[in-house]
Enzyme design. Sequence first.
Site, short mmCIF file in Angstrom:
data_model
loop_
_atom_site.label_atom_id
_atom_site.label_comp_id
_atom_site.label_asym_id
_atom_site.label_seq_id
_atom_site.Cartn_x
_atom_site.Cartn_y
_atom_site.Cartn_z
CE1 TYR A 19 37.65 39.57 37.02
CE2 TYR A 19 39.28 40.93 35.91
CZ TYR A 19 38.62 39.73 36.05
OH TYR A 19 38.92 38.68 35.21
CD GLU B 243 37.89 35.79 36.82
OE1 GLU B 243 37.37 34.68 37.03
OE2 GLU B 243 37.53 36.55 35.92
#
Length: 397
Positions: A118, A206
């Site tokens: 991530y 993101e």
Amino acid sequence: MNLHEYQGKELLSSFGVAIQRGIVAKTAAEAVEAAKQLTETTGTGWHVVKAQIHAGGRGKGGGVKLAKNLKELEQIAGDIIGMQLITPQTPPEGKKVNQVLVAEDVYYPGASEPNEFYMSVLLNRATGKNMIMYSTEGGMDIEAVAEATPHLIFTEEVDPSLGLMPFQARKVAFNLGLSGAAFKDMTKFVSALYKAYVGSDASLFEINPVLKTSDEKIIAVDAKVTLDENGLFRHKDLELLRDLSEENPVEVEAREVGLNYVDLDGNVGCMVNGAGLAMATMDLIKQAGGEPANFLDVGGTADAARVETAFRLILKDPNVKAILINIFGGIVRCDRVAQGIVDAYKNLGDAIQVPIIVRLQGTNADIAKQLIDSSGLNVLSATAFQEAADKVQEAIA
Ligand code: GDP
Ligand code: MN
């Protein structure tokens, strides 16, 4: 302003960030063509079909599917295009899918170590620095990771005047447990990502997941990109990527006429000049037992035309039970504003079915109050904040 995944990936790629390659398609036939074209460069016949909507969690909602041949791909693309996709991030009724991204399959079964990461880049308002957040626990719900295992999320603060230093990029790669070619590639990936963030005046990147491929390359498999609207004037090319069908129609209309309008869920519409006063007015509405239906800053020129447009926007919301106008007449005189309100009200005729409470303070406030009170319209005037709150309370009771 949010971008679609495919647009976000193109943006990243233009800054040298490695991405999962893909082509966007609007029909199943186009998707098949896209897959054929991709196979020529990638060599793989396996593709993922990914719904392009402005919401995350598409995988969970059935908006991301693997196709192992063209027949499957045509079927899947046909199913996803036009569907009403419901994910944890869409409104309850979901969002209609108008296009899909056909992307090369970059996954490989049986990986022995974590290969989905991530990574996000955002602004830490408290420190005034940019921040890279990253974790080995990619691919899944990062919110759940933050809740259950917060120690698995790392942050790296970047001084905007220095940019991302090489030692910081190495630290990221190290903390992700990488070594060898993948380590080196991750430092390149993070550096390029940070440059893209700054270079496009983004407010959020993101990338979940960032993938380590079977040949030790680091690539972006997903891309959620939010650009700072206040920086868009420097990026005319990016401004063109706006997808109005994904945005609130009333907010789109408001932006066109230069009003700062944000749609909310409440029952009291408000029209205010100045963002600070608008925030205070929303608090006032809450104190009166109501909920603000919107944030609306009409700005410095609260003339009849602007007030009328603002009325029209607020009245599009069927939940509105009353409208509170709270305007401070400093540069603009209160009597002018009052006349504007009366004129706009008359122009709108029967369109206004809800009580209107007006609080005007500042230059010529007394004349303004007389104007409102003698207009014969369903408009209540108030001078003090509390008085306005009480009248709102009465109106929605
Ligand atoms: P999101 O659910 O909206 O965040 O969409 P993502 O782009 O993150 O995709 C969801 C999931 O689809 C990922 O977490 C992966 O597990 C899976 N996925 C994405 N690309 C591929 C691919 O190339 N091959 C395979 N097998 N799965 C993929
Ligand atoms: Mn994702």
